[in-house]
Design an enzyme around this catalytic site. Structure first.
Site, short mmCIF file in Angstrom:
data_model
loop_
_atom_site.label_atom_id
_atom_site.label_comp_id
_atom_site.label_asym_id
_atom_site.label_seq_id
_atom_site.Cartn_x
_atom_site.Cartn_y
_atom_site.Cartn_z
N GLU A 1 -20.17 18.93 62.42
CA GLU A 1 -19.25 19.41 61.38
C GLU A 1 -19.82 20.64 60.71
O GLU A 1 -21.05 20.83 60.66
CB GLU A 1 -19.02 18.25 60.38
CG GLU A 1 -18.27 18.56 59.12
CD GLU A 1 -16.81 18.93 59.31
OE1 GLU A 1 -16.51 19.77 60.18
OE2 GLU A 1 -15.97 18.40 58.56
N ASP A 2 -18.94 21.51 60.24
CA ASP A 2 -19.41 22.74 59.60
C ASP A 2 -20.00 22.51 58.22
O ASP A 2 -21.05 23.06 57.90
CB ASP A 2 -18.26 23.77 59.53
CG ASP A 2 -16.99 23.24 58.87
OD1 ASP A 2 -16.93 22.03 58.54
OD2 ASP A 2 -16.03 24.02 58.68
N ASP B 1 -18.48 18.74 51.71
CA ASP B 1 -18.19 19.11 50.32
C ASP B 1 -18.08 17.80 49.54
O ASP B 1 -19.09 17.21 49.16
CB ASP B 1 -16.90 19.94 50.35
CG ASP B 1 -16.51 20.51 49.01
OD1 ASP B 1 -17.25 20.35 48.04
OD2 ASP B 1 -15.44 21.14 48.93
N PHE C 1 -17.51 28.79 47.31
CA PHE C 1 -16.64 28.77 48.48
C PHE C 1 -17.20 29.73 49.51
O PHE C 1 -17.41 30.90 49.23
CB PHE C 1 -15.20 29.13 48.13
CG PHE C 1 -14.27 28.83 49.26
CD1 PHE C 1 -13.73 27.56 49.41
CD2 PHE C 1 -13.96 29.79 50.23
CE1 PHE C 1 -12.89 27.26 50.48
CE2 PHE C 1 -13.14 29.50 51.30
CZ PHE C 1 -12.61 28.22 51.42
N ARG D 1 -13.17 33.17 60.59
CA ARG D 1 -14.06 32.17 61.19
C ARG D 1 -15.05 32.81 62.16
O ARG D 1 -16.07 32.22 62.48
CB ARG D 1 -13.26 31.13 61.97
CG ARG D 1 -12.34 30.25 61.14
CD ARG D 1 -11.72 29.19 62.04
NE ARG D 1 -10.60 28.49 61.42
CZ ARG D 1 -10.71 27.42 60.65
NH1 ARG D 1 -11.89 26.91 60.38
NH2 ARG D 1 -9.65 26.84 60.15
#
Ligand code: IMP
Ligand code: MG
Length: 185
Positions: free
Chosen positions: A102-103, A106, A155, A168
């Protein structure tokens, strides 16, 4: 489309630092799963760039599969607190070693939902490899076995992470200056 230079607050993680850390993670994975079979499960779409760099440094036999989980609305900068699995695996993971790629974590809701679902299928092992971790934003606990970087509550975009689905492809992770980003342009 705005040029990202207009809203890039700072380069948080450079291409060099990303590649160096990903090599270290791959070394750990190669050691830990030595002699075992492995399924890398990439969570789309954000995890794709991390996956492709990581897998090319993984030297042990492995297969790939993908899931799509939706948690963010376009335009929203906050997690909705809900994660919906919109594309499921094609592989039967019963008695298999599964490593989720997973990137970013959060709130933790996305990975929580994936882990809860996959655990019901009784894999031999189920672990998480995440590139970026906003630890201070965590709302639900997620066990992380491999972590690239802990990052502050900003962010971020690039290296798989999007701003309204764009950017991306950037080779670094940048922080967004929300004052300077104009989605309507
Ligand atoms: P969580 O469910 O709150 O842990 O959110 C995880 C998902 O939200 C990730 O898979 C990302 O797609 C997205 N996300 C969280 N933070 C960011 C960010 O800073 N930039 C871009 N996407 C993010
Ligand atoms: Mg994601």
């Amino acid at each position: 489309m705005q040029d990202y230079h207009e809203f890039l607050a700072e380069v948080l993680i450079s291409e060099n630092d990303l590649q160096r850390r990903i090599s270290e993670l791959a070394d750990e994975i190669n050691r830990d799963y030595n002699g075992e079979d492995l399924i890398l499960v990439c969570i789309l779409r954000g995890g794709i760039v991390f996956l492709t760099d990581l897998m090319r440094r993984i030297t042990i036999p492995h297969t790939l599969d993908f899931m799509v989980v939706s948690s963010y609305m376009v335009g929203a900068r906050q997690s909705s607190g809900q994660a919906r699995i919109t594309l499921d695996l094609r592989t039967d993971i019963y008695n298999q070693n599964v490593l989720l790629i997973e990137d970013i974590i959060d709130s933790g809701y996305t990975l929580r939902a994936v882990l809860d679902l996959l655990r019901t299928r009784k894999p031999k092992s189920l672990d998480v490899c995440v590139l970026l971790d906003k630890v201070e934003r965590r709302e639900v606990d997620v066990p992380v076995r491999y972590r690239g970087f802990i990052i502050p509550d900003k962010f971020v975009f690039g290296y798989g992470l999007d701003v309204d689905e764009y950017y991306r492809n950037l080779t670094f992770v940048g922080a967004l200056d929300t004052q300077k980003y104009h989605p309507e342009d």
